[in-house]
Design an enzyme around this catalytic site. Structure first.
Site, PDB file in Angstrom:
ATOM      1  CB  SER A  37      -0.909   0.013   1.231  1.00 24.47           C
ATOM      2  OG  SER A  37      -1.705   1.174   1.277  1.00 24.47           O
ATOM      3  CE  LYS A  91     -18.577  -4.173  -2.835  1.00 24.05           C
ATOM      4  NZ  LYS A  91     -19.048  -2.787  -3.039  1.00 24.05           N
TER       5      LYS A  91
END
Length: 309
Positions: A37, A91
């Site tokens: 990240s 998703k």
């Protein structure tokens, strides 16, 4: 712990901290061995700021869970697949159907597992709803999915940009349940998409659909609902009414409660992912993404008032 599969978690934002990290820790299948990240870190794991640097440095980690926004996911998934890693995608799995289908083909050729997750399908009431509906005649379906974007997506500007999905970011959860519990394809007929005058993605949508057999399906999505939040799917059948509430965690048939309980959606995702890896299979159902794409193709654009989140 020794038997757990080392996993790299990519994109250490709100959903990773709230759902992925505790679900992995609470399960028996995986351990977060690395975090990737630009801004966040995973405590107790090796952390990287660059995804390609992670791939080069940790060839021993064969499993990658992508929790980034969808617009950057294709290149990461493609690189991971090329490096022989198994890939889980939050998703929505990709920005477009073209990207999603390309990744499925690449994973099949590479012989790795690709899992396009739909966490709402793992809500407690969804599987028993699917089973109950499997031999029923569907007469109509109504979806009402309304929540407060300020509560659930604070400061996430990317959701309003092209590829960010807008209200379809939560709305696709409802569509994932719909396509899981209703047999066959669902086809979009018309849609009205409401765009705030200062945003590039819709804040609300009304969609008219139908099953292959012709049963009407309607969906109302709205990101402006304050107070109690609404996540309901109601199915009328020849044997009575079925209703899923609270995002699928509560199931009612004929008004009587059949299932309810604590949230285990992400725990279910990782249990499913482990089984797919061990059986050398993939799970890439893109029906919910197709319905979103079709809603834009069939959509009437309506400009509404300025919105600040």
């Amino acid at each position: 712990m020794a038997d757990r599969i080392p996993l790299a978690l990519v994109g250490i934002g709100k959903i990773a901290r709230d759902q992925h990290i505790p679900s992995i820790a609470g399960g028996d299948d995986f351990v977060v061995a690395a975090g990737v990240s630009r801004h966040g870190k995973v405590e107790g794991a090796e952390n990287f700021t660059d995804f390609n640097a992670f791939l080069a440095a940790r060839p021993d980690i064969k499993v990658v869970s992508l929790c980034t926004p969808p617009e950057v996911r294709f290149d990461m998934a493609k690189a991971a697949i090329a490096a022989g890693r198994h890939v889980l995608m939050e998703k929505p799995p990709a920005t477009t159907l073209g990207e999603a289908e390309a990744l499925s083909e690449l994973a099949a050729k590479a012989g790795v597992t690709l899992f396009a997750t739909w966490h709402s399908r793992f809500a407690l009431g969804v599987e028993p709803a699917r089973q109950w509906l499997s031999d029923k005649v569907i007469q109509s379906v109504s979806i009402v999915w309304k929540e407060d974007v300020r509560r659930w997506h604070p400061g996430q500007a990317w959701i309003w940009e092209p590829g960010g999905f807008g209200v379809f970011d939560p709305g696709i959860n409802a569509l994932s349940i719909l396509t899981e519990i209703i047999p066959g394809h669902i086809m979009v007929e018309t849609s009205v998409l409401e765009f705030p005058e200062n945003k590039k993605q819709p804040i609300a949508a009304s969609i008219a659909m139908r099953t292959v057999e012709g049963a009407p399906v309607t969906a109302e999505f709205d990101w402006r609902q304050e107070g109690p939040q609404t996540w309901d799917i109601t199915v009328q059948t020849n044997a009575g009414e079925l209703r899923l509430s609270k995002g699928g965690s509560e199931l009612y048939i004929g008004g009587n409660e059949q299932a309810s309980g604590p949230d285990r959606e992400y725990a279910g995702i990782y249990e499913r992912f482990a089984k797919l890896i061990r059986s050398h299979q993939s799970d890439t159902d893109y029906q919910p993404l197709r319905i979103v794409a079709d809603s834009f193709l069939c959509g009437e654009r309506k400009v509404v008032a300025h919105f600040e989140d």
